[in-house]
Scaffold this motif. Structure first.
Motif, PDB file in Angstrom:
ATOM      1  N   LEU A   1       0.877  -1.023   0.005  1.00 14.21           N
ATOM      2  CA  LEU A   1       0.259  -0.287  -0.115  1.00 14.21           C
ATOM      3  C   LEU A   1       0.876   1.130   0.127  1.00 14.21           C
ATOM      4  CD1 LEU A   1      -3.009  -1.203   2.460  1.00 14.21           C
ATOM      5  CD2 LEU A   1      -2.633  -0.771   0.201  1.00 14.21           C
ATOM      6  N   MET A   2       1.986   0.592   1.036  1.00 16.32           N
ATOM      7  CA  MET A   2       3.391   2.303   1.114  1.00 16.32           C
ATOM      8  C   MET A   2       3.141   2.728  -0.721  1.00 16.32           C
ATOM      9  SD  MET A   2       4.055   4.639   3.311  1.00 16.32           S
ATOM     10  CE  MET A   2       2.980   5.736   1.869  1.00 16.32           C
ATOM     11  N   ASN A   3       3.621   1.644  -1.162  1.00 15.77           N
ATOM     12  CA  ASN A   3       4.326   1.620  -2.567  1.00 15.77           C
ATOM     13  C   ASN A   3       3.461   2.183  -3.689  1.00 15.77           C
ATOM     14  OD1 ASN A   3       7.157   0.995  -3.050  1.00 15.77           O
ATOM     15  ND2 ASN A   3       7.163  -1.304  -2.656  1.00 15.77           N
ATOM     16  N   LYS A   4       2.312   1.861  -3.378  1.00 10.68           N
ATOM     17  CA  LYS A   4       1.456   2.496  -4.483  1.00 10.68           C
ATOM     18  C   LYS A   4       0.737   3.833  -4.257  1.00 10.68           C
ATOM     19  CE  LYS A   4      -3.300   0.839  -5.698  1.00 10.68           C
ATOM     20  NZ  LYS A   4      -4.288   0.050  -4.892  1.00 10.68           N
ATOM     21  N   GLU A   5       0.744   4.215  -3.138  1.00 11.62           N
ATOM     22  CA  GLU A   5       0.787   5.872  -2.187  1.00 11.62           C
ATOM     23  C   GLU A   5       1.991   6.559  -2.792  1.00 11.62           C
ATOM     24  OE1 GLU A   5      -1.990   7.357  -1.838  1.00 11.62           O
ATOM     25  OE2 GLU A   5      -3.408   5.581  -1.837  1.00 11.62           O
ATOM     26  N   ASP A   6       3.467   5.893  -2.458  1.00 14.04           N
ATOM     27  CA  ASP A   6       4.017   6.625  -2.651  1.00 14.04           C
ATOM     28  C   ASP A   6       4.369   7.047  -4.092  1.00 14.04           C
ATOM     29  OD1 ASP A   6       5.248   7.448  -0.011  1.00 14.04           O
ATOM     30  OD2 ASP A   6       6.409   5.177  -0.594  1.00 14.04           O
ATOM     31  N   ALA A   7       3.359   6.104  -5.055  1.00 15.55           N
ATOM     32  CA  ALA A   7       4.074   5.979  -6.454  1.00 15.55           C
ATOM     33  C   ALA A   7       3.102   7.358  -6.662  1.00 15.55           C
ATOM     34  CB  ALA A   7       4.115   4.445  -7.197  1.00 15.55           C
ATOM     35  N   ALA A   8       1.867   7.399  -6.165  1.00 21.88           N
ATOM     36  CA  ALA A   8       0.519   8.314  -6.243  1.00 21.88           C
ATOM     37  C   ALA A   8       0.939   9.735  -6.621  1.00 21.88           C
ATOM     38  CB  ALA A   8      -0.582   8.153  -5.865  1.00 21.88           C
ATOM     39  N   LEU A   9       2.056  10.042  -5.536  1.00 21.74           N
ATOM     40  CA  LEU A   9       2.199  11.243  -4.877  1.00 21.74           C
ATOM     41  C   LEU A   9       4.105  11.479  -5.984  1.00 21.74           C
ATOM     42  CD1 LEU A   9       3.148  12.883  -2.705  1.00 21.74           C
ATOM     43  CD2 LEU A   9       5.090  10.913  -1.563  1.00 21.74           C
ATOM     44  N   LEU A  10       4.390  10.513  -6.431  1.00 21.03           N
ATOM     45  CA  LEU A  10       5.329  11.315  -6.683  1.00 21.03           C
ATOM     46  C   LEU A  10       4.467  11.190  -8.358  1.00 21.03           C
ATOM     47  CD1 LEU A  10       8.337  11.140  -6.484  1.00 21.03           C
ATOM     48  CD2 LEU A  10       8.422   8.670  -8.272  1.00 21.03           C
ATOM     49  N   ALA A  11       3.514  10.915  -8.968  1.00 20.85           N
ATOM     50  CA  ALA A  11       3.325  10.867 -10.188  1.00 20.85           C
ATOM     51  C   ALA A  11       2.058  12.655  -9.851  1.00 20.85           C
ATOM     52  CB  ALA A  11       2.008   9.859 -10.277  1.00 20.85           C
ATOM     53  N   SER A  12       1.480  12.722  -8.708  1.00 25.20           N
ATOM     54  CA  SER A  12       0.898  14.332  -9.489  1.00 25.20           C
ATOM     55  C   SER A  12       1.065  15.260  -8.001  1.00 25.20           C
ATOM     56  CB  SER A  12      -0.765  13.715  -8.895  1.00 25.20           C
ATOM     57  OG  SER A  12      -0.601  13.693  -7.187  1.00 25.20           O
ATOM     58  N   GLY A  13       1.870  15.890  -8.400  1.00 26.02           N
ATOM     59  CA  GLY A  13       2.934  16.545  -7.710  1.00 26.02           C
ATOM     60  C   GLY A  13       2.025  17.631  -6.284  1.00 26.02           C
ATOM     61  N   ASN A  14       1.138  16.934  -6.282  1.00 29.35           N
ATOM     62  CA  ASN A  14      -0.089  17.630  -5.556  1.00 29.35           C
ATOM     63  C   ASN A  14       0.625  18.024  -4.377  1.00 29.35           C
ATOM     64  OD1 ASN A  14      -1.585  18.735  -7.668  1.00 29.35           O
ATOM     65  ND2 ASN A  14      -3.016  17.150  -7.076  1.00 29.35           N
TER      66      ASN A  14
ATOM     67  N   SER B   1      -1.471  12.921   0.309  1.00 30.93           N
ATOM     68  CA  SER B   1      -2.820  13.207   0.988  1.00 30.93           C
ATOM     69  C   SER B   1      -3.321  12.913   2.285  1.00 30.93           C
ATOM     70  CB  SER B   1      -3.455  12.601  -0.515  1.00 30.93           C
ATOM     71  OG  SER B   1      -2.685  11.637  -0.068  1.00 30.93           O
ATOM     72  N   ASP B   2      -4.206  12.490   3.019  1.00 32.06           N
ATOM     73  CA  ASP B   2      -4.786  12.128   3.369  1.00 32.06           C
ATOM     74  C   ASP B   2      -4.674  10.845   3.432  1.00 32.06           C
ATOM     75  OD1 ASP B   2      -5.469  14.974   5.021  1.00 32.06           O
ATOM     76  OD2 ASP B   2      -7.238  14.576   4.795  1.00 32.06           O
ATOM     77  N   VAL B   3      -4.610  10.055   2.700  1.00 31.06           N
ATOM     78  CA  VAL B   3      -4.478   8.680   2.439  1.00 31.06           C
ATOM     79  C   VAL B   3      -3.459   8.369   2.541  1.00 31.06           C
ATOM     80  CG1 VAL B   3      -6.850   8.133   0.761  1.00 31.06           C
ATOM     81  CG2 VAL B   3      -4.758   9.043   0.145  1.00 31.06           C
ATOM     82  N   TRP B   4      -2.506   9.469   1.907  1.00 29.39           N
ATOM     83  CA  TRP B   4      -0.751   8.851   1.709  1.00 29.39           C
ATOM     84  C   TRP B   4      -0.346   8.679   3.015  1.00 29.39           C
ATOM     85  CZ3 TRP B   4       3.303  11.200   4.355  1.00 29.39           C
ATOM     86  CH2 TRP B   4       4.667  10.729   3.751  1.00 29.39           C
TER      87      TRP B   4
ATOM     88  N   ILE C   1       5.457  26.383   9.250  1.00 29.86           N
ATOM     89  CA  ILE C   1       4.838  26.683   8.600  1.00 29.86           C
ATOM     90  C   ILE C   1       5.662  26.052   7.055  1.00 29.86           C
ATOM     91  CG2 ILE C   1       4.980  29.198   8.967  1.00 29.86           C
ATOM     92  CD1 ILE C   1       7.568  29.717   8.010  1.00 29.86           C
ATOM     93  N   SER C   2       6.281  24.501   7.755  1.00 27.00           N
ATOM     94  CA  SER C   2       6.035  24.592   6.379  1.00 27.00           C
ATOM     95  C   SER C   2       4.928  23.583   5.682  1.00 27.00           C
ATOM     96  CB  SER C   2       7.179  23.073   6.904  1.00 27.00           C
ATOM     97  OG  SER C   2       6.602  21.675   7.826  1.00 27.00           O
ATOM     98  N   GLN C   3       4.169  23.930   5.837  1.00 19.15           N
ATOM     99  CA  GLN C   3       2.967  23.006   4.730  1.00 19.15           C
ATOM    100  C   GLN C   3       3.703  23.301   3.605  1.00 19.15           C
ATOM    101  OE1 GLN C   3       0.917  22.074   6.797  1.00 19.15           O
ATOM    102  NE2 GLN C   3       0.243  22.279   8.395  1.00 19.15           N
ATOM    103  N   SER C   4       3.881  24.091   3.801  1.00 18.34           N
ATOM    104  CA  SER C   4       4.110  24.826   1.936  1.00 18.34           C
ATOM    105  C   SER C   4       5.408  23.839   1.673  1.00 18.34           C
ATOM    106  CB  SER C   4       5.302  26.164   1.906  1.00 18.34           C
ATOM    107  OG  SER C   4       6.408  25.732   2.472  1.00 18.34           O
ATOM    108  N   ILE C   5       6.098  23.092   1.960  1.00 17.34           N
ATOM    109  CA  ILE C   5       6.589  21.908   2.124  1.00 17.34           C
ATOM    110  C   ILE C   5       5.629  20.421   2.303  1.00 17.34           C
ATOM    111  CG2 ILE C   5       8.506  19.989   3.217  1.00 17.34           C
ATOM    112  CD1 ILE C   5       9.393  22.578   4.362  1.00 17.34           C
ATOM    113  N   ARG C   6       5.117  20.538   2.337  1.00 18.17           N
ATOM    114  CA  ARG C   6       4.331  19.588   2.284  1.00 18.17           C
ATOM    115  C   ARG C   6       3.690  19.401   0.952  1.00 18.17           C
ATOM    116  NH1 ARG C   6      -0.227  19.208   5.785  1.00 18.17           N
ATOM    117  NH2 ARG C   6      -0.643  16.905   5.612  1.00 18.17           N
ATOM    118  N   LYS C   7       3.441  20.930   0.123  1.00 20.11           N
ATOM    119  CA  LYS C   7       3.202  21.882  -1.225  1.00 20.11           C
ATOM    120  C   LYS C   7       3.736  21.199  -2.343  1.00 20.11           C
ATOM    121  CE  LYS C   7      -1.649  22.450   0.192  1.00 20.11           C
ATOM    122  NZ  LYS C   7      -1.472  23.486   0.865  1.00 20.11           N
TER     123      LYS C   7
END
Lengths: 252, 252
Positions: free
Chosen positions: A134-147, A150-153, A192-198
């Motif tokens: 599951l982690m792999n999947k979410e990591d891939a999704a994270l990498l793909a969409s540079g958004n 997310s909460d699911v991640w 303020i590192s919310q920006s980093i998350r983004k």
DNA sequence: CTTTTAAATATTACCGATAAAAATAAGGAT
DNA sequence: ATCCTTATTTTTATCGGTAATATTTAAAAG
């Protein structure tokens, strides 16, 4: 008699995500505790804010007695400061305490990880594999969409790390880790590192780090797994430390 | 205005022996918390005992609200069980939890010891020497008069072990160790092994164990120090485990 | 003997009284 | 005239009482 009392006590002790049982007829104290705790960790109640009973009464629509009980509980945990004859306040953030907190968290995590690797059975292994998948999947999704994350991640990430140490054989060890993690989370969220998350975390490939940890764990290489986990946490920690300098109160 | 509030907060946070500040004008909640906590750890309030407010009100001469607040705090710590709509009770003893507790305590102690040995400066070394000197003296006195351990010996013992890990660099690590130790203490005190304290601990020479630990610490041999400390605790633990089988409730 | 009903008992949460501390205003000294 | 000290006012926390609600114990009926 005294016996079914204990039996039902076990049922109540059957807790939710963070050691907080979620009963249908939740007591006002529990309710206040749960909500205020979440609000403090999330940053909705900022560090240093005074928690006046009258104010909280109108906000949460809860009487003064359960509110006081909840705040006393939170002060035991360290999220709230009880000032003698001067009420309560959200514990202020302190850079030194953040270091302290992280040292404790990482050390306990390493201990738990070592024990988990030594003691875990096949069933635990399968849990590790599942969480890694599951982690792999979410990591891939994270990498793909540079958004950004997310909460699911976040959920997958929490589950991933929790699974690694799940077989350590000590509920108290796990409980202390959870507590320390919650304390750290407040610093992370309040920064303020919310920006980093983004923006994402630079050139860092978190997916590879997770995969490496999982491999070391499944290979039962405790030393390597600890080392990888430590540097994994340290990377985000260093980033946070820089950003937190602005939001924490300066030393006198 | 807002600033001296924080300054005074630090003063209040300046705690006594067990994280419990002892102010002159102690609040009723603090008072109740401190006394009931001590009574539970000492065994004066036996495990499983129901803590009815009316009853406690007459015993401690404290109103219901501060009592409830104190019990909520204790339930957060794990010394008291809060049963929904059924009041409070002293947490029952459980052999499995005792193992769990000891695992966590020893692991955290080892981590703190390793860090303390790595980070401790000369001043810390001198504290170690001082604590060792007192411990040696008390161990000798213990061996000479076969009366079993005294309160001064207990104090020296506590100070000895606390000093070894004092330089670990994390207040949170130390706090968690203290908490776990208090939880373990309740098991020790509630056990019938008071007899052991009186009769002495067989052929065991605790003084030599302490000396060996001290030497390893001063030699900065973390591995050896951890090993010695672990077996040191394990020896008393095994004794206790045997005796506790009688006072803990059997599993269903 | 089990199930149901009723009384007593205890817990929960709100309210009001008391007491303490913070804020504000007034007076005196440098 | 400004700053510090002191007294008064206002705000606020703490605590014990109390009513409502849920639970446990006991008794009675099926």
């Amino acid at each position: 008699m005294g016996m079914n009392l204990l039996a039902q006590a076990d049922m109540i002790a059957t807790a939710g995500s963070n050691g907080v049982s979620v009963s249908k007829h939740e007591s006002m104290t529990q309710r206040a505790y749960r909500i205020i705790r979440a609000d403090i960790i999330s940053g909705a109640r900022p560090p240093g804010e005074r928690l006046r009973i009258e104010m909280l009464k109108t906000i949460y629509d809860i009487g003064p007695t359960p509110l006081r009980e909840a705040l006393q509980k939170l002060s035991t945990e360290g999220l709230v400061l009880a000032l003698e004859k001067r009420g309560f306040m959200v514990s202020p953030l302190d850079l030194d305490e953040f270091s302290d907190l992280n040292i404790a968290r990482i050390e306990i995590e390493k201990v738990a990880l070592t024990r988990s690797i030594a003691l875990g059975d096949s069933q635990w292994e399968s849990r590790v594999v599942a969480a890694t998948y599951l982690m792999n999947k979410e990591d891939a999704a994270l990498l793909a969409s540079g958004n950004g994350v997310s909460d699911v991640w976040e959920a997958a990430n929490a589950e991933f790390h929790a699974t690694m140490i799940a077989a350590c054989g000590s509920k108290w060890l796990l409980q202390m880790r959870d507590h320390l993690q919650d304390m750290c989370e407040r610093y992370r969220r309040s920064s303020i590192s919310q920006s980093i998350r983004k923006t994402g975390d630079g050139k860092r490939d978190v997916g590879k780090e997770h995969a490496a940890i999982s491999n070391a764990v499944l290979a039962r290489d405790a030393g390597l797994a600890c080392q990888l986990t430590e540097s994994h946490y340290m990377k985000t920690l260093d980033r946070l430390k820089r950003d937190l300098k602005m939001v924490t109160k300066p030393k006198p």
